[in-house]
Design an enzyme around this catalytic site. Structure first.
Site, short mmCIF file in Angstrom:
data_model
loop_
_atom_site.label_atom_id
_atom_site.label_comp_id
_atom_site.label_asym_id
_atom_site.label_seq_id
_atom_site.Cartn_x
_atom_site.Cartn_y
_atom_site.Cartn_z
N GLU A 1 46.07 46.65 35.22
CA GLU A 1 46.43 48.08 35.43
C GLU A 1 45.36 48.89 36.12
OE1 GLU A 1 46.68 49.25 31.27
OE2 GLU A 1 48.26 47.49 30.94
N GLU B 1 47.60 56.98 29.73
CA GLU B 1 48.44 56.04 30.35
C GLU B 1 48.95 56.87 31.70
OE1 GLU B 1 49.43 53.15 29.59
OE2 GLU B 1 48.74 53.04 27.60
N HIS C 1 42.43 46.50 31.19
CA HIS C 1 43.49 45.49 31.49
C HIS C 1 43.44 45.45 33.05
CE1 HIS C 1 45.75 46.73 27.72
NE2 HIS C 1 44.71 45.56 27.34
N HIS D 1 44.90 53.70 31.64
CA HIS D 1 45.83 52.50 31.40
C HIS D 1 47.05 52.64 32.21
CE1 HIS D 1 44.00 50.00 27.93
NE2 HIS D 1 43.38 51.22 27.76
#
Length: 372
Positions: free
Chosen positions: A88, A281, A85, A191
């Site tokens: 990110e 994450e 992404h 991420h």
């Protein structure tokens, strides 16, 4: 003494010239850095592009290992992917600093040296360079999340539970071809937007895998261990509530239990690539200010290293026929684990099964394709 001082000065000069400080390097700078690392550490690195983005930017992968150019029997393949992404980018920065740490500490730090000598490590700092270049610095959301066709790359992989006729994007096709070309054993993709380690499955069709709101894989015990390895080696992830909007026990979650996701990369790697992958994450803010980056590296450094070492978990071996010839595509099943796609041996007859300590029964049989 003179030689030692010379090496220290050279290392400082190299970092300065490459500009690897704690900031967001653009795509050109990342490419220049990777090329410089490859040149300076040519005996343990190999730089190659696995494909191109929609706008023609290379998807650069740096391989680190004692034998960086090709797979060697008995040495497992590991990979990290970041920035799928575009908005990110923290993972992109973390992986560049991981490269710097691994190369600069080879032959001085015993852990790093052993890791590079006994593992082939693949690092893709940016899977979506186009998205990165188009992304404004926003903490929650921006258009840079998607590729230049407006597609979320983490919804574009073939899915084990849901059929989708949508074509794969160039970046996704490149990663799929890469997964087919190497016998990867363990992987993680980085991420932002939360601080948690998420593991398969991300999706479900309501079958036996759906248990208590989670989509549970046959290797759930291993995935929980892998996720906890990262969360408990992270400075704070294990606390589970860093972003003040949702609590994650032990700092981990089953992907589906968090939210259902079709076409995700971690399920694709696990089901179709026989490579166990989790999603990391690593920051509450998707695109934090640069003054936060050194702290994020400090928080994640030990976890990144500890997770990589898990590629040596479990059992590995080779399958031979009665003549001593390696058997490709032999099915290697662990009794009691019904994988959606059976694990098979590679061209060298090799197999790798990540398992926790215990007693297991492995069943090996030759896979034959019958033609009528």
């Amino acid at each position: 003494m003179f030689l030692l001082l010379l090496c220290v000065c050279f290392g400082t000069l190299t970092s300065s010239v490459l500009g690897l400080d704690f900031r967001y390097q653009n795509t050109r700078e990342v490419e220049e850095y990777l090329k410089a690392v490859n040149k300076n550490y040519s005996s343990i690195t190999y730089l190659h592009s696995i494909g191109k983005s929609v706008e023609g930017r290379d998807l650069w992968v740096l391989v680190l290992g004692k034998f960086p150019y090709e797979h060697k029997v008995g040495i497992p393949e590991f990979k990290y992917i970041a920035n799928m992404h575009g908005n990110e980018p923290v993972g992109r920065v973390l992986l560049l600093h991981l490269i710097d740490h691994l190369t600069s500490n080879y032959n001085t730090d015993p852990t790093v040296t052993s890791m590079i000598n006994n593992t082939r490590i693949h690092i893709l700092p940016s899977m979506n360079p186009d998205g990165f270049e188009s992304s404004p610095r926003n903490c929650t959301y921006s258009d840079g999340r998607f590729n230049m066709h407006g597609v979320d790359l983490n919804r574009n992989f073939p899915d084990a539970f849901t059929k989708d006729s949508s074509p794969q994007e160039p970046e996704v096709r490149a990663v799929m071809d890469w997964v087919r070309s190497e016998p990867f054993v363990l992987s993680a993709n980085l991420h932002g937007g939360a601080v948690v380690a998420s593991y398969p499955y991300d999706n479900s069709n309501g079958g036996a895998e759906l248990q208590g709101g989670a989509s549970v894989s046959p290797d759930n015990d291993v995935f929980v261990h892998l996720a906890k390895t990262y969360s408990y080696n992270h400075s704070d992830m294990y606390k589970g509530n860093l972003c003040n909007y949702q609590f994650f026990k032990d700092g981990i979650t089953n992907g589906f239990q968090w939210y259902a996701l079709q076409g995700g990369m971690q399920d694709y790697n696990y089901v179709f690539g026989q490579c166990l992958e989790i999603t990391l994450e690593v920051s509450c803010c998707k695109y934090p200010n640069e003054d936060k980056l050194s702290g994020l590296w400090a928080a994640n450094k030990a976890a990144l290293l500890a997770y990589m070492q898990q590629v040596h978990l479990g059992v590995k071996g080779q399958v031979f026929d009665s003549r001593g010839v390696p058997v490709q595509n032999a099915l290697v099943a662990v009794e009691g684990r019904q994988n959606l796609c059976p694990f098979k041996t590679d061209t060298n007859g090799e197999y790798y099964r990540l398992l926790l300590p215990g007693n297991y029964t492995l069943k090996v049989r030759r896979w034959l394709r019958l033609h009528h």
